[in-house]
Design a protein around this motif. Structure first.
Motif, short mmCIF file in Angstrom:
data_model
loop_
_atom_site.label_atom_id
_atom_site.label_comp_id
_atom_site.label_asym_id
_atom_site.label_seq_id
_atom_site.Cartn_x
_atom_site.Cartn_y
_atom_site.Cartn_z
N UNK A 140 0.81 -1.15 -0.17
CA UNK A 140 0.07 -0.05 0.05
C UNK A 140 0.80 1.37 0.03
N UNK A 141 0.56 2.28 -1.00
CA UNK A 141 1.27 3.32 -0.83
C UNK A 141 1.36 4.18 0.35
N UNK A 142 0.45 4.12 1.11
CA UNK A 142 0.58 4.86 2.63
C UNK A 142 1.52 4.22 3.51
N UNK A 143 1.53 2.68 3.37
CA UNK A 143 2.61 2.29 4.21
C UNK A 143 3.99 2.44 3.70
N UNK A 144 4.21 2.39 2.43
CA UNK A 144 5.47 2.77 1.71
C UNK A 144 6.03 3.92 2.01
N UNK A 145 5.26 4.95 2.10
CA UNK A 145 5.53 6.27 2.33
C UNK A 145 5.90 6.56 3.73
N UNK A 146 4.98 5.82 4.56
CA UNK A 146 5.38 5.68 6.09
C UNK A 146 6.63 5.25 6.48
N UNK A 147 6.61 4.00 5.80
CA UNK A 147 7.93 3.30 6.19
C UNK A 147 9.37 4.01 5.93
N UNK A 148 9.03 4.65 4.56
CA UNK A 148 10.34 5.58 4.13
C UNK A 148 10.77 6.59 5.06
N UNK A 149 9.73 7.27 5.70
CA UNK A 149 9.78 8.47 6.64
C UNK A 149 10.22 8.09 7.98
N UNK A 150 9.78 6.77 8.36
CA UNK A 150 10.48 6.31 9.42
C UNK A 150 11.78 5.94 9.43
N UNK A 151 12.29 5.45 8.36
CA UNK A 151 13.69 4.91 8.31
C UNK A 151 14.46 6.40 8.23
N UNK A 152 14.04 7.46 7.42
CA UNK A 152 14.82 8.73 7.34
C UNK A 152 15.03 9.26 8.71
N UNK A 153 13.73 9.19 9.67
CA UNK A 153 13.80 9.53 10.87
C UNK A 153 14.92 8.90 11.88
N UNK A 154 15.14 7.59 11.59
CA UNK A 154 15.83 7.09 12.63
C UNK A 154 17.23 6.83 12.07
#
Length: 228
Positions: A11-25
């Motif tokens: 799902x595009x929402x999850x893919x975008x959320x996951x990328x944001x989470x990776x960038x933050x961490x």
């Protein structure tokens, strides 16, 4: 659109959320993400899993306070993710992964590193070696019909989820997107791309004395034709 356990990770929402989470961490000094289970850096993107501390089910996957809650998600190695599930007894349904990439990209090495003794591994090289007295990686077209029949039989076992195996890993060099997607649908699988450069594949080839010079051609042809 409602999520299911089969659709959430595409799902595009999850893919975008996951990328944001990776960038933050990412570590601010070196740009690396560190596994929140073992503490070691996660070098390859395909080796990174966003693990939900609260196991996702069909009943809670659309509860965004769980599914998209950063406080309930840790970033871990693929192998560490498997260890977490074994440790806490998360059985769930059998998962199938199509592990694909160029010849000599490290597919088999990665699978052997992450798979458990109860996982099923389907690899044409393993099948050829099992039924023949020829050295591994020897091309023997006279045995191809038998090799592919055995592979297809194992595919049927995976498709029906027959047996007591935990996860299944399908190792392939299939370069064409449509063919991989057909196999995903057939087996109810997700794909993991072992993203290795052509130069690195050739370096790995030269370090392996059991593969002949014809493998240079295999690598070159694969990079000319593959579709990500």
């Amino acid at each position: 659109m409602l999520l299911t356990l089969d659709t959430i990770y595409k799902d595009k929402r999850w893919i975008s959320f996951r990328e944001q989470l990776i960038d933050e961490r990412k570590n601010k000094e070196n740009g690396l993400v560190y596994c929140e289970h073992c503490g070691k850096p996660i070098i390859n993107k395909y080796d990174l899993i966003a693990h939900h501390k609260v196991e996702l089910t069909e009943d809670n996957v659309n509860d965004f306070d769980i599914t998209f809650n950063k406080d309930l998600i840790i970033l871990v190695h693929f192998k560490c993710h498997n260890e977490i599930h074994h440790r806490y007894g998360y059985e769930g349904k059998k998962k199938v992964f199509i592990v694909w990439g160029a010849p000599c990209s490290g597919k088999t090495t990665w699978v052997n590193n992450v798979a458990s003794p109860t996982d099923l591994i389907i690899d044409l090289d393993n099948i050829r070696q099992m039924i023949s007295n020829a050295p591994r990686y020897t091309e023997n077209k006279r045995l191809n019909s038998v090799v592919f029949s055995l592979r297809d039989y194992l595919y049927d076992i995976v498709k029906t989820r027959n047996g007591k195996w935990t996860n299944a890993y399908i190792i392939t060099t299939e370069p064409f997107k449509m063919a991989r997607e057909r196999l995903e649908r057939k087996l109810g699988a997700s794909s993991i791309f072992i993203d290795t450069s052509q130069e690195e594949c050739l370096q790995r080839l030269y370090s392996q004395s059991d593969k002949g010079s014809q493998w240079v051609k295999h690598i070159d042809e694969w990079f000319e034709s593959y579709e990500q």
